[in-house]
Design an enzyme around this catalytic site. Structure first.
Site, PDB file in Angstrom:
ATOM      1  N   LYS A   7      -7.599  -9.351  -9.226  1.00  0.00           N
ATOM      2  CA  LYS A   7      -8.767  -9.659  -8.405  1.00  0.00           C
ATOM      3  C   LYS A   7      -9.824  -8.574  -8.563  1.00  0.00           C
ATOM      4  O   LYS A   7      -9.496  -7.422  -8.855  1.00  0.00           O
ATOM      5  CB  LYS A   7      -8.373  -9.901  -6.942  1.00  0.00           C
ATOM      6  CG  LYS A   7      -8.049  -8.712  -6.102  1.00  0.00           C
ATOM      7  CD  LYS A   7      -7.956  -9.150  -4.608  1.00  0.00           C
ATOM      8  CE  LYS A   7      -7.859  -7.936  -3.703  1.00  0.00           C
ATOM      9  NZ  LYS A   7      -7.948  -8.278  -2.285  1.00  0.00           N
ATOM     10  N   LYS A  60       0.817  -1.218   0.000  1.00  0.00           N
ATOM     11  CA  LYS A  60       0.000   0.000   0.000  1.00  0.00           C
ATOM     12  C   LYS A  60       0.846   1.261   0.000  1.00  0.00           C
ATOM     13  O   LYS A  60       0.482   2.262  -0.603  1.00  0.00           O
ATOM     14  CB  LYS A  60      -0.942   0.021   1.211  1.00  0.00           C
ATOM     15  CG  LYS A  60      -2.100  -0.922   1.053  1.00  0.00           C
ATOM     16  CD  LYS A  60      -3.229  -0.559   1.996  1.00  0.00           C
ATOM     17  CE  LYS A  60      -4.441  -1.427   1.724  1.00  0.00           C
ATOM     18  NZ  LYS A  60      -5.529  -1.161   2.666  1.00  0.00           N
ATOM     19  N   LYS A 109     -12.456  -2.724  -5.633  1.00  0.00           N
ATOM     20  CA  LYS A 109     -13.053  -1.406  -5.811  1.00  0.00           C
ATOM     21  C   LYS A 109     -12.091  -0.462  -6.512  1.00  0.00           C
ATOM     22  O   LYS A 109     -12.476   0.585  -6.967  1.00  0.00           O
ATOM     23  CB  LYS A 109     -13.459  -0.835  -4.460  1.00  0.00           C
ATOM     24  CG  LYS A 109     -12.352  -0.883  -3.438  1.00  0.00           C
ATOM     25  CD  LYS A 109     -12.891  -1.253  -2.076  1.00  0.00           C
ATOM     26  CE  LYS A 109     -11.740  -1.445  -1.116  1.00  0.00           C
ATOM     27  NZ  LYS A 109     -12.145  -2.144   0.083  1.00  0.00           N
TER      28      LYS A 109
HETATM   29  P1  AMP Z   1     -11.259  -5.384   1.166  1.00  0.00           P
HETATM   30  O1  AMP Z   1     -12.309  -5.086   0.157  1.00  0.00           O
HETATM   31  O2  AMP Z   1      -9.909  -5.557   0.548  1.00  0.00           O
HETATM   32  O3  AMP Z   1     -11.285  -4.460   2.355  1.00  0.00           O
HETATM   33  O4  AMP Z   1     -11.574  -6.822   1.746  1.00  0.00           O
HETATM   34  C1  AMP Z   1     -12.647  -7.108   2.614  1.00  0.00           C
HETATM   35  C2  AMP Z   1     -12.831  -8.611   2.664  1.00  0.00           C
HETATM   36  O5  AMP Z   1     -13.278  -9.116   1.387  1.00  0.00           O
HETATM   37  C3  AMP Z   1     -11.549  -9.388   2.999  1.00  0.00           C
HETATM   38  O6  AMP Z   1     -11.858 -10.491   3.846  1.00  0.00           O
HETATM   39  C4  AMP Z   1     -11.056  -9.875   1.651  1.00  0.00           C
HETATM   40  O7  AMP Z   1     -10.304 -11.056   1.752  1.00  0.00           O
HETATM   41  C5  AMP Z   1     -12.357 -10.090   0.880  1.00  0.00           C
HETATM   42  N1  AMP Z   1     -12.174  -9.828  -0.578  1.00  0.00           N
HETATM   43  C6  AMP Z   1     -11.864  -8.637  -1.163  1.00  0.00           C
HETATM   44  N2  AMP Z   1     -11.786  -8.755  -2.526  1.00  0.00           N
HETATM   45  C7  AMP Z   1     -12.036 -10.068  -2.813  1.00  0.00           C
HETATM   46  C8  AMP Z   1     -12.118 -10.845  -4.042  1.00  0.00           C
HETATM   47  N3  AMP Z   1     -11.922 -10.282  -5.241  1.00  0.00           N
HETATM   48  N4  AMP Z   1     -12.407 -12.159  -3.940  1.00  0.00           N
HETATM   49  C9  AMP Z   1     -12.629 -12.731  -2.739  1.00  0.00           C
HETATM   50  N5  AMP Z   1     -12.567 -12.076  -1.546  1.00  0.00           N
HETATM   51  C10 AMP Z   1     -12.290 -10.761  -1.570  1.00  0.00           C
END
Ligand code: AMP
Ligand code: TRP
Length: 344
Positions: free
Chosen positions: A206, A114, A209
């Site tokens: 992946k 990050k 957002k």
């Molecule tokens: P974040 O959006 O990075 O804050 O992630 C929040 C939660 O969603 C975490 O537990 C991540 O591991 C999960 N997560 C985020 N993006 C993905 C994705 N593309 N596929 C599966 N899990 C995700």
């Protein structure tokens, strides 16, 4: 020492929720309600480690809490709240800042990713973030945490902090009559096959957002039915028909992603999905996936919309969750103050 089996997990309100968050995290939280005491937090204090417009922060905090409930978490069975309402999180994280070592923190790959080239210019909070995460978990003496692959290292750090605290203060812990393991050694919970949802426009990235190449790449939980169907129908694919078994998806990341999403949304294995679609083209598969996605996601989106429109109800739920969280956290924090030697 036997600790009450207790689950803690959290999502930070720093971006709009998408299909990856649902399949990879939120949906996995639901069945744990049947077997554990469960605490699901909206970690707003984590979100502000990078700049958040205050209005967006509020909106997303409500949206995540609404998504938890719309996905099947019951605010009576699970404790659902936003982190900043329970000030003990901040208090314990300060103590952990004084337990964790600079070298441990500097090894965190998420921080390195990050901060990138810009490490002089990111907030101090971003560096300390894993210590706050350890506080979230240990404040409730949580025994297990369900999270995605990307959070494993932070959980190892949480265990290191718990061990060092138990060790450094072993004399006071014994004198005060607490169990030797004051904090538990929290385990990382593998919740079924870890679902990694990929971008609909690039199977090597992946779904996230921050995917900026196209607004068709990410399905947001608040997308309406038309948007969901359109994004699926325009998803990037290869020209080959679908294979008859999972092995045939190798080196076909876009195909693998779409079939994986179908399997997850329909609670089937990839092989079972391919038994039905093997040999067929995308012209048959995509409309079926679009219908399936709309049938699963629309009720969730509608329930989220209904909940976020009712601020009074959401505030009540979050306040009730925070009260129940504090009832667990406050006695732990009182013990920690004594152990550390703070006069009260
Ligand atoms: P974040 O959006 O990075 O804050 O992630 C929040 C939660 O969603 C975490 O537990 C991540 O591991 C999960 N997560 C985020 N993006 C993905 C994705 N593309 N596929 C599966 N899990 C995700
Ligand atoms: N760091 C987690 C993420 O980025 C969010 C989080 C904060 C969390 N505190 C937590 C997850 C405690 C599990 C337990 O996804």
């Amino acid at each position: 020492m036997t600790f009450t089996p207790r689950i803690f997990s959290g999502i930070k309100p720093s971006g709009d929720l998408h299909l990856g968050n649902y399949l990879g995290a939120i949906r996995q939280f639901v069945p744990l309600q049947d077997t554990h005491e469960t605490i699901y937090c909206v970690v707003d204090m984590h979100a502000i480690t990078v700049w958040q417009e205050p209005e967006d922060l509020k909106r997303r905090t409500y949206e995540i809490a609404a998504a938890y409930i719309a996905a099947g978490l019951d605010p009576k069975r699970s404790i659902i709240f936003n982190q900043s309402q329970v000030m003990e999180h901040a208090e314990l994280s300060w103590i952990f800042n004084c337990v964790a070592r600079m070298g441990w923190m500097a090894r965190m790959t998420q921080f390195k990713d990050k901060a990138g080239e810009n490490s002089e210019n990111v907030s101090l909070g971003l560096f300390a973030y894993p210590s706050l995460m350890a506080a979230d978990i240990l404040l409730y003496k949580s025994t297990a945490v369900p999270v995605g692959e990307d959070q494993r290292q932070h959980l190892e750090l949480t265990r290191d902090i718990a061990k060092k605290f138990n060790h450094d203060f072993r004399k006071q812990i014994a004198e005060l009559g607490f169990e030797e393991d004051f904090f538990p050694i929290t385990e990382t919970l593998a919740t079924g096959p870890a679902m990694r949802v990929k971008s609909l426009k690039d199977g090597s990235k992946k779904m996230s957002k921050s995917e900026s190449t196209s607004d068709l790449a990410t399905i947001y939980l608040l997308d309406d039915a038309d948007a969901v169907a359109k994004k699926i129908k325009r998803a990037t694919t290869d020209p080959e028909p679908l294979p008859s078994e999972a092995a045939g998806l190798e080196s076909r990341p876009e195909a693998e992603n779409l079939v994986g999403i179908y399997a997850a949304l329909s609670n089937q294995s990839v092989d079972a999905v391919l038994a039905g679609f093997g040999g067929k083209g995308w012209g048959a598969f995509k409309p079926a996936l679009a219908d399936l996605a709309v049938s699963v996601l629309s009720p969730i989106a509608n329930e989220m919309q209904r909940l976020v429109a009712d601020r009074g109800e959401m505030d009540r739920i979050l306040r009730d969750g925070a009260d129940r969280a504090r009832a667990i956290a406050a006695p732990v924090m009182a013990d920690v103050r004594q152990i550390v030697g703070f006069i009260r």
